[in-house]
Design an enzyme around this catalytic site. Structure first.
Site, PDB file in Angstrom:
ATOM      1  N   LYS A 206      24.182  18.223  11.430  1.00 47.83           N
ATOM      2  CA  LYS A 206      24.915  18.298  10.151  1.00 47.83           C
ATOM      3  C   LYS A 206      24.303  17.277   9.179  1.00 47.83           C
ATOM      4  O   LYS A 206      23.179  17.486   8.738  1.00 47.83           O
ATOM      5  CB  LYS A 206      26.412  18.118  10.410  1.00 47.83           C
ATOM      6  CG  LYS A 206      26.974  19.349  11.154  1.00 47.83           C
ATOM      7  CD  LYS A 206      28.474  19.331  11.352  1.00 47.83           C
ATOM      8  CE  LYS A 206      28.939  20.684  11.888  1.00 47.83           C
ATOM      9  NZ  LYS A 206      29.591  20.628  13.200  1.00 47.83           N
TER      10      LYS A 206
ATOM     11  N   HIS B 174      31.515  16.013  11.748  1.00 48.29           N
ATOM     12  CA  HIS B 174      31.530  16.193  10.294  1.00 48.29           C
ATOM     13  C   HIS B 174      31.610  14.861   9.547  1.00 48.29           C
ATOM     14  O   HIS B 174      31.694  14.855   8.318  1.00 48.29           O
ATOM     15  CB  HIS B 174      32.718  17.064   9.873  1.00 48.29           C
ATOM     16  CG  HIS B 174      32.510  18.531  10.096  1.00 48.29           C
ATOM     17  ND1 HIS B 174      31.681  19.301   9.292  1.00 48.29           N
ATOM     18  CD2 HIS B 174      32.987  19.360  11.032  1.00 48.29           C
ATOM     19  CE1 HIS B 174      31.687  20.549   9.719  1.00 48.29           C
ATOM     20  NE2 HIS B 174      32.470  20.614  10.786  1.00 48.29           N
TER      21      HIS B 174
ATOM     22  N   SER C 219      37.252  20.620  10.798  1.00 49.29           N
ATOM     23  CA  SER C 219      36.298  21.430  10.042  1.00 49.29           C
ATOM     24  C   SER C 219      36.947  22.495   9.166  1.00 49.29           C
ATOM     25  O   SER C 219      36.324  22.971   8.225  1.00 49.29           O
ATOM     26  CB  SER C 219      35.311  22.082  11.002  1.00 49.29           C
ATOM     27  OG  SER C 219      36.004  22.826  11.972  1.00 49.29           O
TER      28      SER C 219
HETATM   29  C1  LIG Z   1      29.648  21.331  14.489  1.00 52.17           C
HETATM   30  C2  LIG Z   1      30.509  20.678  15.494  1.00 52.17           C
HETATM   31  C3  LIG Z   1      30.127  20.624  16.832  1.00 52.17           C
HETATM   32  C4  LIG Z   1      28.894  21.305  17.356  1.00 52.17           C
HETATM   33  O1  LIG Z   1      27.755  20.584  16.985  1.00 52.17           O
HETATM   34  P1  LIG Z   1      26.323  21.140  17.448  1.00 52.17           P
HETATM   35  O2  LIG Z   1      25.475  19.912  17.510  1.00 52.17           O
HETATM   36  O3  LIG Z   1      25.890  22.110  16.419  1.00 52.17           O
HETATM   37  O4  LIG Z   1      26.517  21.761  18.780  1.00 52.17           O
HETATM   38  C5  LIG Z   1      30.940  19.939  17.727  1.00 52.17           C
HETATM   39  N1  LIG Z   1      32.079  19.361  17.318  1.00 52.17           N
HETATM   40  C6  LIG Z   1      32.491  19.411  16.033  1.00 52.17           C
HETATM   41  C7  LIG Z   1      33.757  18.746  15.630  1.00 52.17           C
HETATM   42  C8  LIG Z   1      31.719  20.086  15.081  1.00 52.17           C
HETATM   43  O5  LIG Z   1      32.120  20.146  13.818  1.00 52.17           O
END
Ligand SMILES: *Cc1c(COP(=O)(O)O)cnc(C)c1O
Length: 377
Positions: free
Chosen positions: A230, A204, A176
């Protein structure tokens, strides 16, 4: 409150960060303090958070089923929409089955402890998401952290792992902070050679790189976790996908599956609609790619340094001191919402602004953003 705790917390707090308060709905622009800013800070890659079909699905479900179920999945919390969503995720990912969690954070907290014990060894990329780090800690397995993307060091650790019952390689599919992709072909080859399990958190990547990094590279993975917060609608929810015996085991023992409320049905209905759109509208991904390369070349023309990559996360490097923070603040004054990342989130000297592009951005939004970057440069 206890005086000793109060005193300690006060002295540790210093100048705490205050969260920005946004008004109105998530979209390619958002309202902050009565001003409309071009939103380059959200993970709504396909622009589905505001899709009428997604919002209508949530509304219909709310009318039919109400908001929450006031029970966990294993008691009276499971509705048919949960099972339909699990089937839909599995079909989208290309897995036998999927298990829903309240978030991907929960999925990552629940997966390791359910599957592994002290006889097992986990190999984790140094830049893996916080939820993977915490989930690994909750398990009894031994852990080795290998330097980011260092396949040679990973191989050395695997070769040294002796008579472990299971070896598990764990990586983000897309990281990220840098927007770079895991070296899935090499990881998958190492997993084959050392009889290791390959686990990818594709939060992502799901819906962005097709179904995710496995499809992108044409390499199967054993365990996949992902988010519905996302590209797949931007609301909330997470999942673990893989073979049916894996998902059945998780349903029996995974603590963040069992000991918490089931996902609110309107959220599940919205995610179901979002997945349908991600599957049937390839033009969303095309637009996302066009938008990303347009903004990258506009920023390059303005002289900004960016880390290379193809993902809609564009790290704009503003190294040293408070430059990244100052530029982010100036951009907000100029009508663009971005955030700076600095130590300890990224190493000192690698300060940056993380720009995130969406298929929902119009040419006009992107031109406004580029013009603001031009004025601030
Ligand atoms: C955003 C993200 C999460 C968390 O996701 P949520 O569903 O918002 O808890 C977990 N792992 C990665 C790699 C992320 O980018």
């Amino acid at each position: 409150m206890n005086a000793a705790l109060l005193t300690r917390l006060r002295s540790e707090l210093g100048h705490p960060r205050r969260d920005l308060v946004v008004s109105g709905a998530q979209g390619p622009t958002v309202e902050v303090d009565g001003r409309t800013l071009v939103n380059l800070a959200a993970n709504d890659y396909l622009g589905l958070a505001g899709a009428p079909e997604v919002l209508a699905a949530a509304r219909e479900s709310l009318d039919e089923l109400g908001l929450g179920v006031a029970a966990g999945r294993v008691l009276c919390g499971t509705r048919s929409v949960h099972s339909e969503l699990e089937e839909s995720i599995a079909e989208f990912i290309g897995a036998e089955d999927a298990v829903l969690y309240g978030s991907c954070f929960d999925a990552n907290l629940g997966v390791f402890d359910a599957l592994l014990g002290p006889e097992d060894v986990i190999f984790s990329d140094a830049l893996n998401h916080a939820s993977l780090i915490d989930g690994i800690r909750l398990s009894q397995a031994k852990r080795h952290v290998f330097p980011h993307a260092d396949v040679a060091e990973l191989e050395r650790l695997l070769a040294d792992s002796g008579n472990a019952r299971h070896r598990v390689i764990v990586t983000d599919g897309v990281f990220s902070m840098d927007g770079d992709l895991a070296a899935l072909p090499q990881l998958s080859e190492l997993a084959r050679r050392y009889d290791a399990v390959l686990m990818v958190d594709d939060s992502h990547a799901t819906g962005v790189l097709g179904a995710g990094t496995a499809e992108h590279f044409g390499r199967p993975v054993d365990i996949l976790t992902g988010t519905l917060g996302k590209a797949l609608g931007g609301a909330a929810g997470g999942f673990v996908a893989g073979s049916r015996v894996l998902t059945e085991k998780l349903r029996q023992v995974s603590r963040p599956y069992i000991f918490t409320n089931a996902m609110a049905p309107p959220l599940a209905a919205a995610a179901l609609a979002a997945i349908r759109l991600a599957q049937t509208r390839p033009e969303l991904r095309k637009r996302l790619a066009v938008n990303t390369s347009w903004l990258r070349s506009a920023l390059a023309d303005l002289g900004y340094e960016m880390l290379p990559g193809e993902h809609p996360i564009i790290p704009v490097m503003l190294r040293g001191g408070t430059r990244a923070r100052d530029v982010a603040a100036a951009l907000r004054r100029e009508g663009v919402l971005v955030f700076a990342l600095s130590h300890p989130v990224v190493p000192s000297g690698e300060e940056r602004i993380r720009v995130q592009v969406s298929a929902a951005h119009t040419a006009e939004h992107l031109e406004r953003a580029a013009a603001a970057f031009g004025r601030v440069a």
